[in-house]
Design an enzyme around this catalytic site. Structure first.
Site, PDB file in Angstrom:
ATOM      1  N   ARG A  20       7.415 -22.387  47.289  1.00  0.00           N
ATOM      2  CA  ARG A  20       7.120 -23.095  46.030  1.00  0.00           C
ATOM      3  C   ARG A  20       7.414 -24.572  46.272  1.00  0.00           C
ATOM      4  NH1 ARG A  20      12.089 -20.367  42.651  1.00  0.00           N
ATOM      5  NH2 ARG A  20      13.580 -20.464  44.346  1.00  0.00           N
ATOM      6  N   ASP A  76      14.264  -9.559  47.840  1.00  0.00           N
ATOM      7  CA  ASP A  76      13.579  -8.337  47.411  1.00  0.00           C
ATOM      8  C   ASP A  76      13.328  -8.294  45.905  1.00  0.00           C
ATOM      9  OD1 ASP A  76      13.476  -6.961  49.996  1.00  0.00           O
ATOM     10  OD2 ASP A  76      15.656  -7.029  49.858  1.00  0.00           O
ATOM     11  N   GLU A  77      14.288  -8.796  45.126  1.00  0.00           N
ATOM     12  CA  GLU A  77      14.192  -8.636  43.676  1.00  0.00           C
ATOM     13  C   GLU A  77      13.155  -9.552  43.024  1.00  0.00           C
ATOM     14  OE1 GLU A  77      16.812  -9.590  45.403  1.00  0.00           O
ATOM     15  OE2 GLU A  77      17.704 -11.385  44.545  1.00  0.00           O
ATOM     16  N   HIS A 121      11.866  -5.330  54.951  1.00  0.00           N
ATOM     17  CA  HIS A 121      12.647  -4.270  54.301  1.00  0.00           C
ATOM     18  C   HIS A 121      11.649  -3.502  53.443  1.00  0.00           C
ATOM     19  CE1 HIS A 121      15.762  -2.065  52.397  1.00  0.00           C
ATOM     20  NE2 HIS A 121      16.038  -2.887  51.402  1.00  0.00           N
ATOM     21  N   GLY A 157      19.312 -13.253  59.926  1.00  0.00           N
ATOM     22  CA  GLY A 157      18.349 -14.215  60.439  1.00  0.00           C
ATOM     23  C   GLY A 157      18.913 -15.148  61.499  1.00  0.00           C
ATOM     24  N   GLU A 176      24.450  -0.230  53.840  1.00  0.00           N
ATOM     25  CA  GLU A 176      25.124  -1.388  53.247  1.00  0.00           C
ATOM     26  C   GLU A 176      26.069  -0.985  52.120  1.00  0.00           C
ATOM     27  OE1 GLU A 176      21.539  -3.547  52.852  1.00  0.00           O
ATOM     28  OE2 GLU A 176      21.148  -2.999  50.786  1.00  0.00           O
ATOM     29  N   SER A 216      46.644   1.005  72.125  1.00  0.00           N
ATOM     30  CA  SER A 216      47.805   1.719  72.681  1.00  0.00           C
ATOM     31  C   SER A 216      47.710   3.215  72.374  1.00  0.00           C
ATOM     32  CB  SER A 216      49.087   1.157  72.081  1.00  0.00           C
ATOM     33  OG  SER A 216      49.150   1.509  70.704  1.00  0.00           O
TER      34      SER A 216
HETATM   35  P1  NDP Z   1      16.534 -15.348  51.374  1.00  0.00           P
HETATM   36  O1  NDP Z   1      17.365 -15.163  50.158  1.00  0.00           O
HETATM   37  O2  NDP Z   1      17.181 -16.056  52.510  1.00  0.00           O
HETATM   38  O3  NDP Z   1      15.161 -16.088  50.980  1.00  0.00           O
HETATM   39  C1  NDP Z   1      15.201 -17.356  50.481  1.00  0.00           C
HETATM   40  C2  NDP Z   1      13.824 -17.963  50.597  1.00  0.00           C
HETATM   41  O4  NDP Z   1      12.956 -17.420  49.601  1.00  0.00           O
HETATM   42  C3  NDP Z   1      13.872 -19.459  50.407  1.00  0.00           C
HETATM   43  O5  NDP Z   1      13.005 -20.099  51.309  1.00  0.00           O
HETATM   44  C4  NDP Z   1      13.377 -19.610  48.983  1.00  0.00           C
HETATM   45  O6  NDP Z   1      12.738 -20.829  48.750  1.00  0.00           O
HETATM   46  C5  NDP Z   1      12.350 -18.517  48.928  1.00  0.00           C
HETATM   47  N1  NDP Z   1      12.033 -18.193  47.548  1.00  0.00           N
HETATM   48  C6  NDP Z   1      12.888 -17.778  46.582  1.00  0.00           C
HETATM   49  N2  NDP Z   1      12.249 -17.608  45.434  1.00  0.00           N
HETATM   50  C7  NDP Z   1      10.949 -17.940  45.667  1.00  0.00           C
HETATM   51  C8  NDP Z   1       9.782 -17.986  44.862  1.00  0.00           C
HETATM   52  N3  NDP Z   1       9.816 -17.646  43.583  1.00  0.00           N
HETATM   53  N4  NDP Z   1       8.630 -18.371  45.443  1.00  0.00           N
HETATM   54  C9  NDP Z   1       8.583 -18.688  46.746  1.00  0.00           C
HETATM   55  N5  NDP Z   1       9.651 -18.676  47.561  1.00  0.00           N
HETATM   56  C10 NDP Z   1      10.819 -18.307  47.026  1.00  0.00           C
HETATM   57  O7  NDP Z   1      15.957 -13.936  51.820  1.00  0.00           O
HETATM   58  P2  NDP Z   1      16.366 -13.071  53.102  1.00  0.00           P
HETATM   59  O8  NDP Z   1      15.865 -13.749  54.319  1.00  0.00           O
HETATM   60  O9  NDP Z   1      17.788 -12.652  53.016  1.00  0.00           O
HETATM   61  O10 NDP Z   1      15.505 -11.746  52.830  1.00  0.00           O
HETATM   62  C11 NDP Z   1      14.097 -11.738  52.995  1.00  0.00           C
HETATM   63  C12 NDP Z   1      13.681 -10.311  53.308  1.00  0.00           C
HETATM   64  O11 NDP Z   1      14.247  -9.917  54.553  1.00  0.00           O
HETATM   65  C13 NDP Z   1      14.136  -9.296  52.288  1.00  0.00           C
HETATM   66  O12 NDP Z   1      13.145  -8.304  52.170  1.00  0.00           O
HETATM   67  C14 NDP Z   1      15.379  -8.695  52.931  1.00  0.00           C
HETATM   68  O13 NDP Z   1      15.673  -7.377  52.508  1.00  0.00           O
HETATM   69  C15 NDP Z   1      14.951  -8.700  54.399  1.00  0.00           C
HETATM   70  N6  NDP Z   1      16.040  -8.674  55.358  1.00  0.00           N
HETATM   71  C16 NDP Z   1      17.051  -9.588  55.265  1.00  0.00           C
HETATM   72  C17 NDP Z   1      18.067  -9.593  56.198  1.00  0.00           C
HETATM   73  C18 NDP Z   1      19.102 -10.651  56.165  1.00  0.00           C
HETATM   74  O14 NDP Z   1      19.900 -10.693  57.102  1.00  0.00           O
HETATM   75  N7  NDP Z   1      19.185 -11.545  55.186  1.00  0.00           N
HETATM   76  C19 NDP Z   1      18.136  -8.585  57.277  1.00  0.00           C
HETATM   77  C20 NDP Z   1      16.967  -7.736  57.342  1.00  0.00           C
HETATM   78  C21 NDP Z   1      15.989  -7.772  56.382  1.00  0.00           C
HETATM   79  P3  NDP Z   1      13.404 -21.983  47.821  1.00  0.00           P
HETATM   80  O15 NDP Z   1      14.112 -22.878  48.780  1.00  0.00           O
HETATM   81  O16 NDP Z   1      12.249 -22.598  47.156  1.00  0.00           O
HETATM   82  O17 NDP Z   1      14.348 -21.303  46.877  1.00  0.00           O
HETATM   83 MG    MG Z   2      20.262  -3.551  56.831  1.00  0.00          MG
END
Ligand code: NDP
Ligand code: MG
Length: 328
Positions: A47, A82-83, A107, A133, A194, A251
């Site tokens: 965004r 995810d949410e 995921h 990541g 988890e 030990s």
């Molecule tokens: P993050 O919480 O790190 O993602 C944040 C990113 O999402 C930011 O770039 C944010 O942009 C963007 N974002 C948030 N809201 C919006 C929106 N409305 N429109 C566009 N972009 C948006 O996510 P994760 O990396 O933790 O997780 C991503 C996926 O990976 C999930 O499905 C998770 O289950 C999976 N996963 C995660 C792991 C982990 O270690 N974290 C491990 C394995 C899988 P902005 O800066 O604009 O807010």
């Molecule tokens: Mg996991």
């Protein structure tokens, strides 16, 4: 069980494909950069004006809105929390999908519980690193990777698995090994892991032991080192050498004490409760609860977060981690 390594996977299949990584957070940044460094054509969908827009741009990524990225790409890899995936998918991704495109995830949650449904003719795949990541990126730069999973929920084009494997390879995951799973298996085991062990079980185990020592009059700093700090060393041993390797390294007293007492810590009742936790994941009760929580603005999560900050172990821990130079 088949494990795919680099030589088993041909990345040629992605040579003419544009991959949009939606989100540039923990997984988004790591996977987008790894795939770009592996020579794939990657665009990042975000965004406009959000905190990660500038970061992705400064990292040299081709950044555009989620809508534009989804329109341009052949593969839309959805890596936002995810949410919020359901809403972003409906509003900004789905309208731009064409037959023969692929949507992919790290995921299986939204696909498995039915919050996201792909239009006809669109592949649904998963490329999931088994770690955070930062590790995905660091190990890639070190010339290795972390293990990963791939899965295919919908194979509309007949080569969905090959695409997912090629993406996994580009992320560096095939250097450590890629396993095939299903959306159901990945989602249910991930949530269970988890909740029961990695995040839920382990923090409660640590804190309960910490409180027991402090209540008995021992110094909180000593209690922290004993029940929390040292856990890392033990987990590293188990991670590298298994249970027996760990027992061999502690030990004989620790081995005897641990083996004779552990069933009193994790009891039959704990096991029955773990079974119930798993059932709530399998029958969708947990997912429903999490959806309702989000619809209400996550009040319970916010309250629990605040309470976590009030814990004595967090205050003592923060002080000690600073003294040890672990935390700034
Ligand atoms: P993050 O919480 O790190 O993602 C944040 C990113 O999402 C930011 O770039 C944010 O942009 C963007 N974002 C948030 N809201 C919006 C929106 N409305 N429109 C566009 N972009 C948006 O996510 P994760 O990396 O933790 O997780 C991503 C996926 O990976 C999930 O499905 C998770 O289950 C999976 N996963 C995660 C792991 C982990 O270690 N974290 C491990 C394995 C899988 P902005 O800066 O604009 O807010
Ligand atoms: Mg996991």
């Amino acid at each position: 069980m088949k494990i795919y390594y680099e030589n088993d996977i041909d990345m040629e299949i992605l040579a003419d494909k544009k991959i949009a990584v939606i989100g540039y957070g923990s997984q988004g940044e790591a996977q987008a950069r790894n795939m770009a460094d592996s020579g794939l054509e990657v665009i990042v969908g975000l965004r406009r004006g959000g905190p990660s827009w500038k970061k992705a741009h400064d990292d040299g990524m081709n950044v555009m809105t989620v809508e534009d990225a989804s329109r341009e790409a052949d593969i839309v890899h959805i890596l936002i929390p995810d949410e919020i995936q359901e809403t972003v998918f409906e509003q900004s991704i789905k309208p731009y999908l064409r037959e023969g495109n692929t949507i992919s995830f790290s995921h299986g949650y939204n696909i498995h519980y039915g919050y996201i449904r792909a239009p006809d003719g669109v592949n649904v795949t998963m490329v999931a690193p088994k770690g955070p990541g930062a590790m995905v990126r660091r190990t890639y730069l070190e010339g290795f990777g972390i293990p990963g999973l791939v899965a295919v929920e919908v194979d509309a084009t007949g080569d969905a698995l090959e695409q997912a494997l090629a993406m996994a390879k580009a992320c560096g995951l095939a250097r450590a090994g890629v396993l095939e799973t299903t959306f159901k298996e990945e989602t249910e085991t991930d949530l269970f892991g988890e909740q029961a062990v990695l995040c839920g079980g382990v923090t409660e185990l640590i804190n309960t032991a910490f409180r027991t020592l402090v209540r008995a009059g021992y110094q909180p700093e000593i209690a922290y080192f004993e029940t929390c700090h040292e856990l890392k060393l033990i987990v590293d041993l188990i991670y590298e050498r298994g249970f027996q390797g760990m027992w061999h390294n502690v030990s004989n007293t620790a081995e005897f004490g641990g083996l004779t007492r552990r069933k009193r810590v994790i009891t039959e009742e704990t096991e029955e409760e773990m079974q119930k936790i798993l059932e709530e994941i399998q029958n969708g009760k947990f997912a429903k609860e999490w959806t309702l929580e989000n619809r209400a603005g996550a009040p319970m999560l916010k309250r629990m977060r605040a309470l976590e900050g009030e814990l004595e172990i967090e205050k003592v821990g923060s002080k000690l981690r600073k003294l040890c130079g672990l935390e700034k």
